[in-house]
Scaffold this motif. Structure first.
Motif, PDB file in Angstrom:
ATOM      1  N   VAL A   1      -6.162  -0.334   4.656  1.00 18.42           N
ATOM      2  CA  VAL A   1      -4.794  -0.411   4.142  1.00 18.42           C
ATOM      3  C   VAL A   1      -4.508  -1.808   3.604  1.00 18.42           C
ATOM      4  O   VAL A   1      -3.931  -1.978   2.515  1.00 18.42           O
ATOM      5  CB  VAL A   1      -3.779  -0.028   5.240  1.00 18.42           C
ATOM      6  CG1 VAL A   1      -2.354  -0.409   4.828  1.00 18.42           C
ATOM      7  CG2 VAL A   1      -3.849   1.461   5.526  1.00 18.42           C
TER       8      VAL A   1
ATOM      9  N   TYR B   1       0.828  -1.208   0.000  1.00 21.06           N
ATOM     10  CA  TYR B   1       0.000   0.000   0.000  1.00 21.06           C
ATOM     11  C   TYR B   1       0.862   1.256   0.000  1.00 21.06           C
ATOM     12  O   TYR B   1       0.655   2.171  -0.817  1.00 21.06           O
ATOM     13  CB  TYR B   1      -0.934   0.008   1.210  1.00 21.06           C
ATOM     14  CG  TYR B   1      -1.550   1.364   1.459  1.00 21.06           C
ATOM     15  CD1 TYR B   1      -2.645   1.801   0.720  1.00 21.06           C
ATOM     16  CD2 TYR B   1      -1.004   2.236   2.408  1.00 21.06           C
ATOM     17  CE1 TYR B   1      -3.184   3.059   0.921  1.00 21.06           C
ATOM     18  CE2 TYR B   1      -1.542   3.492   2.616  1.00 21.06           C
ATOM     19  CZ  TYR B   1      -2.631   3.906   1.871  1.00 21.06           C
ATOM     20  OH  TYR B   1      -3.157   5.162   2.069  1.00 21.06           O
ATOM     21  N   PHE B   2       1.816   1.343   0.901  1.00 21.95           N
ATOM     22  CA  PHE B   2       2.612   2.568   1.034  1.00 21.95           C
ATOM     23  C   PHE B   2       3.597   2.748  -0.114  1.00 21.95           C
ATOM     24  O   PHE B   2       3.974   3.885  -0.426  1.00 21.95           O
ATOM     25  CB  PHE B   2       3.349   2.575   2.376  1.00 21.95           C
ATOM     26  CG  PHE B   2       2.473   2.942   3.535  1.00 21.95           C
ATOM     27  CD1 PHE B   2       2.084   4.255   3.743  1.00 21.95           C
ATOM     28  CD2 PHE B   2       2.011   1.967   4.411  1.00 21.95           C
ATOM     29  CE1 PHE B   2       1.263   4.601   4.810  1.00 21.95           C
ATOM     30  CE2 PHE B   2       1.189   2.304   5.482  1.00 21.95           C
ATOM     31  CZ  PHE B   2       0.813   3.624   5.679  1.00 21.95           C
TER      32      PHE B   2
ATOM     33  N   PRO C   1      -1.351  10.571  -0.948  1.00 25.21           N
ATOM     34  CA  PRO C   1      -0.563  10.563   0.306  1.00 25.21           C
ATOM     35  C   PRO C   1      -1.360  11.029   1.518  1.00 25.21           C
ATOM     36  O   PRO C   1      -1.091  12.082   2.106  1.00 25.21           O
ATOM     37  CB  PRO C   1       0.586  11.521  -0.014  1.00 25.21           C
ATOM     38  CG  PRO C   1       0.015  12.483  -1.005  1.00 25.21           C
ATOM     39  CD  PRO C   1      -0.972  11.696  -1.834  1.00 25.21           C
TER      40      PRO C   1
ATOM     41  N   GLN D   1      -9.593  10.135   6.833  1.00 22.47           N
ATOM     42  CA  GLN D   1      -8.785   9.114   6.172  1.00 22.47           C
ATOM     43  C   GLN D   1      -9.603   7.873   5.846  1.00 22.47           C
ATOM     44  O   GLN D   1      -9.432   7.275   4.774  1.00 22.47           O
ATOM     45  CB  GLN D   1      -7.598   8.754   7.063  1.00 22.47           C
ATOM     46  CG  GLN D   1      -6.581   9.878   7.220  1.00 22.47           C
ATOM     47  CD  GLN D   1      -5.565   9.598   8.315  1.00 22.47           C
ATOM     48  OE1 GLN D   1      -5.860   8.876   9.268  1.00 22.47           O
ATOM     49  NE2 GLN D   1      -4.367  10.169   8.182  1.00 22.47           N
TER      50      GLN D   1
ATOM     51  N   ARG E   1       3.263   6.851   6.882  1.00 23.74           N
ATOM     52  CA  ARG E   1       3.805   5.494   6.898  1.00 23.74           C
ATOM     53  C   ARG E   1       4.440   5.145   8.243  1.00 23.74           C
ATOM     54  O   ARG E   1       4.205   4.079   8.798  1.00 23.74           O
ATOM     55  CB  ARG E   1       4.853   5.345   5.784  1.00 23.74           C
ATOM     56  CG  ARG E   1       5.410   3.918   5.672  1.00 23.74           C
ATOM     57  CD  ARG E   1       6.731   3.883   4.941  1.00 23.74           C
ATOM     58  NE  ARG E   1       6.607   4.202   3.541  1.00 23.74           N
ATOM     59  CZ  ARG E   1       6.751   3.322   2.540  1.00 23.74           C
ATOM     60  NH1 ARG E   1       7.027   2.057   2.816  1.00 23.74           N
ATOM     61  NH2 ARG E   1       6.651   3.710   1.293  1.00 23.74           N
TER      62      ARG E   1
ATOM     63  N   LEU F   1      -9.908   6.586   2.044  1.00 17.83           N
ATOM     64  CA  LEU F   1      -9.424   5.262   1.664  1.00 17.83           C
ATOM     65  C   LEU F   1     -10.549   4.404   1.095  1.00 17.83           C
ATOM     66  O   LEU F   1     -10.342   3.653   0.127  1.00 17.83           O
ATOM     67  CB  LEU F   1      -8.791   4.567   2.870  1.00 17.83           C
ATOM     68  CG  LEU F   1      -7.503   5.192   3.418  1.00 17.83           C
ATOM     69  CD1 LEU F   1      -7.085   4.500   4.704  1.00 17.83           C
ATOM     70  CD2 LEU F   1      -6.387   5.126   2.392  1.00 17.83           C
TER      71      LEU F   1
ATOM     72  N   ASN G   1      -0.296   4.933  -1.572  1.00 15.74           N
ATOM     73  CA  ASN G   1      -0.136   6.130  -0.741  1.00 15.74           C
ATOM     74  C   ASN G   1       0.790   7.161  -1.369  1.00 15.74           C
ATOM     75  O   ASN G   1       0.814   8.313  -0.952  1.00 15.74           O
ATOM     76  CB  ASN G   1       0.400   5.750   0.645  1.00 15.74           C
ATOM     77  CG  ASN G   1       0.101   6.809   1.684  1.00 15.74           C
ATOM     78  OD1 ASN G   1      -1.051   7.090   1.984  1.00 15.74           O
ATOM     79  ND2 ASN G   1       1.143   7.430   2.227  1.00 15.74           N
TER      80      ASN G   1
END
Length: 727
Positions: free
Chosen positions: A288, A247-248, A256, A348, A260, A352, A252
């Motif tokens: 996530v 994911y990151f 962003p 968030q 993280r 998401l 992301n």
């Protein structure tokens, strides 16, 4: 001998003491009002009026917070773009508006009859006028010979489909497309183009797919502290880390909205130790994990189908069972418990969730979730303005601008209403990616420049809003004015004239020229490496043999070629796709495609005039048509490798609609005499070849999506008949 009294030691001690004092010093008022600044006194920063201004009954104004020194790139970008402010007010009059004589350019004879109606005039409303065949229309009056009355700006494809010339084309193909209803296109434009009119349209299934039991099974803790084994026993510590990294390292960087270091250091370890509850941290974690599974499957999963041996660019799962659905359903179970929280985590969660719905081709659900994210962001800022001076302020700004960019996209293309988030831009300020910085993010930024991409997307979004306001005759007072909540797509604005469009195009070109060096590219080479220097990129990183975005993704074997490819994107969809870590190709393709979209959009009024008032075309009008057509070609998002992992491309429906509109216009350039002449004389020698490649790319895009995306299915049915394509 004790050297503690030596000069060097004393200097170090003094330096350490000074540094300690600086750390303990209270925060300086970063947003003091203008009155307190001028009086050089401390401001209590109360809103809407500070204590001093209330006491003396003065007007209290706050400046926009300045980015920190860490944000040198964003400061540079914004300062350069802000230098363009004030130019819009001076955009008036026509310059160089010489009559266009097709005979001078050798394009075609001026007495060639036009194949479509030329009678439509701006005095009529597109939404209220009924379509008339060409032979029943009246020619434009001589009093309209100034030409300015024949421009029409619309921001969306469904509005463009109401143009009389395009309505005539639709009327010709309607017998071959039983599902096409001309009246519904005019009446229900956004619903039709989104495919929301299909009876089979359903939401994501709520059932959870069973995961085989494995070691390290996790426990889910409810609010009563009663443990129960959830049906995700395969979610062990290694899997959690791998999904989070995927994911990151990919999603992301494009969106962003999470930190993280905090997630990996605090959230992940805490949840593994204490179990999952109904709290927001557990909800975010499951989102996530779901998106991490999308990142892996969407890049390396099995194609959902194939066409003539070409694997689909949609990978992993299916329409009914997309990747990460079990994780997403776990998050959905918990979202209701925190529905009205005024917190960053609440923003968030909705952001998401909207991203996940976008990867599954549910545009209406995407819109609903991003709307909730925007409203949650407004609630957070309104109820807790001091959060913008807290350690999490930068994350709030990043989430704010993500929502703002998505809202602008939905408003311009689908006319979905804004939530009012845009009115907070000045108060919120700009992100600078300050705060704790993980080593992984530092590496990913060095390789992909995701911070610079995000900053450049913000500036491009602001320019697009300005252009929209100007051409829509909203007369903004600032180059960064917000998009109006609604607009009359049928009403021409006095701001639509060649001089205005020329100035807007100049500002857009200046934006491209002011990009940081690693993001720049040549205008006529949308597929080139940034800065036209492929040697600047590591051969081991930017090749089929480069490292995967996650340890769970196998490394693709490198080809026999040992040299860096000449182009970053290719129109050859059958060639093995290149591999770019950290979602670099997606970030680059998005930035460039949105640039070409903006250029195409602001020049589209010239195409309207060419189709509906060809007798009043000038040389400048013809050049504008050529610029519009050239800007519609070979958007990198439709090229390989980006189109080979479509689940990871944001706002797929946005590009699908525009690809349909471009396909229609390119078809008209082969049937309408004036467009044939402009295409032959002003579009350049490469245009025919580029147009063929573009048609191939956009047709393949729609064909690939039609089985999983209701919007693309409708687009495909229309494109298939216009271009006489096989299924």
């Amino acid at each position: 001998m004790d050297d503690s009294s030596s000069p060097a030691s004393q200097t170090q001690s003094t330096s350490a003491l000074a540094q300690s004092l600086r750390k303990e010093r209270g925060a300086i008022a970063a947003q003091a009002c203008d009155t307190c600044r001028s009086r050089k006194q401390k401001c209590d920063e109360q809103r809407p009026k500070c204590g001093t201004c209330q006491k003396f009954k003065l007007e209290c104004n706050y400046r926009e917070p300045l980015p920190t020194k860490k944000d040198k790139t964003l400061v540079e970008i914004l300062e350069r773009i802000k230098s363009l402010e004030g130019k819009i007010d001076s955009l008036s009059g026509l310059q160089g508006n010489l009559p266009y004589n097709p005979q001078e350019s050798g394009a075609f004879s001026s007495d060639t009859p036009l194949a479509v109606s030329t009678a439509f005039h701006h005095g009529h409303s597109l939404s209220n006028s009924s379509f008339q065949p060409a032979e029943a229309a009246e020619p434009p009056s001589a009093s309209s010979s100034g030409g300015e009355d024949h421009y029409l700006y619309v921001s969306s494809v469904h509005q463009m489909l109401r143009w009389p010339a395009i309505q005539q084309l639709l009327a010709m193909v309607q017998p071959k497309v039983p599902s096409l209803d001309l009246s519904s296109v005019t009446r229900d434009g956004p619903i039709i183009t989104l495919g929301a009119h299909h009876d089979s349209l359903q939401g994501l299934p709520t059932g959870t797919v069973s995961v085989p039991h494995g070691q390290g099974s996790l426990h889910c803790m409810d609010n009563s502290a009663h443990a129960s084994l959830i049906n995700l026993s395969g979610l062990d510590w290694e899997t959690m880390q791998n999904l989070s990294k995927a994911y990151f390292d990919c999603i992301n960087l494009v969106f962003p909205v999470l930190d993280r270091q905090h997630f990996l250091s605090n959230t992940l370890s805490s949840l593994f130790t204490n179990g999952f509850g109904n709290d927001m941290q557990s909800t975010i974690a499951f989102l996530v994990f779901a998106l991490g599974e999308v990142a892996i499957a969407g890049s390396e999963g099995l194609p959902v189908h194939a066409h003539n041996g070409r694997p689909s660019g949609i990978k992993g799962g299916s329409k009914e069972q997309p990747p990460g659905l079990d994780m997403f359903n776990e998050a959905r179970k918990r979202m209701g418990f925190n529905l009205t929280e005024c917190s960053l985590e609440n923003v968030q969660i909705f952001a998401l969730a909207s991203i996940y719905y976008g990867t599954c081709f549910y545009p209406m659900d995407f819109w609903r979730m991003i709307t909730l994210a925007s409203l949650a962001c407004q609630a957070l800022i309104t109820s807790s303005p001091d959060e913008l001076s807290s350690p999490r302020a930068d994350l709030i700004r990043r989430a704010f601008w993500h929502c703002s960019i998505m809202e602008t996209c939905l408003n311009l293309e689908l006319e979905f209403p804004l939530t009012g988030l845009d009115k907070m831009e000045t108060f919120v300020g700009l992100p600078d990616f300050s705060g704790p910085y993980s080593e992984d993010d530092h590496i990913s930024n060095q390789e992909s420049h995701f911070q610079e991409h995000f900053a450049s997307q913000i500036v491009l979004r602001r320019l697009l809003v300005t252009f929209h306001d100007t051409l829509n005759n909203s007369a903004p007072t600032s180059a960064f004015a917000p998009v109006p909540n609604s607009h009359d797509s049928a009403s021409p604005g006095s701001g639509v004239n060649p001089s205005t469009i020329r100035q807007l195009a100049l500002q857009l070109d200046q934006w491209r020229g002011m990009l940081p060096a690693p993001l720049r590219w040549e205008e006529d080479s949308p597929g080139a490496f940034p800065n036209t220097n492929p040697a600047a990129y590591s051969e081991t990183l930017y090749s089929p043999g480069g490292p995967p975005i996650s340890p769970m993704i196998p490394i693709i074997q490198a080809s026999n070629s040992t040299t860096a490819p000449p182009l970053m994107f290719t129109t050859d969809l059958d060639a093995p796709p290149m591999r770019y870590p950290y979602g670099l190709d997606i970030q680059v393709a998005l930035l460039r495609s949105r640039y070409y979209y903006t250029k195409y959009l602001i020049h589209r009024p010239f195409l309207y005039k060419a189709l509906h008032a060809p007798d009043f075309m000038t040389k400048e009008d013809a050049v504008g048509v050529a610029e519009c057509l050239k800007a519609s070609l070979k958007w990198p998002v439709a090229m390989s490798p980006t189109c080979r992992h479509k689940r990871l491309v944001p706002c797929l429906f946005f590009f699908s609609q525009n690809f349909l509109g471009i396909l229609i216009l390119l078809h008209l350039t082969t049937t309408v005499p004036i467009l044939i002449g402009i295409r032959a004389s002003l579009c350049g020698e490469r245009f025919d070849m580029d147009a063929r490649e573009t048609i191939g790319l956009y047709v393949d895009w729609l064909r690939d999506l039609k089985s999983v995306d209701n919007a693309a299915r409708w687009h495909w049915e229309l494109a298939k008949v216009i271009y006489e394509l096989d299924e």
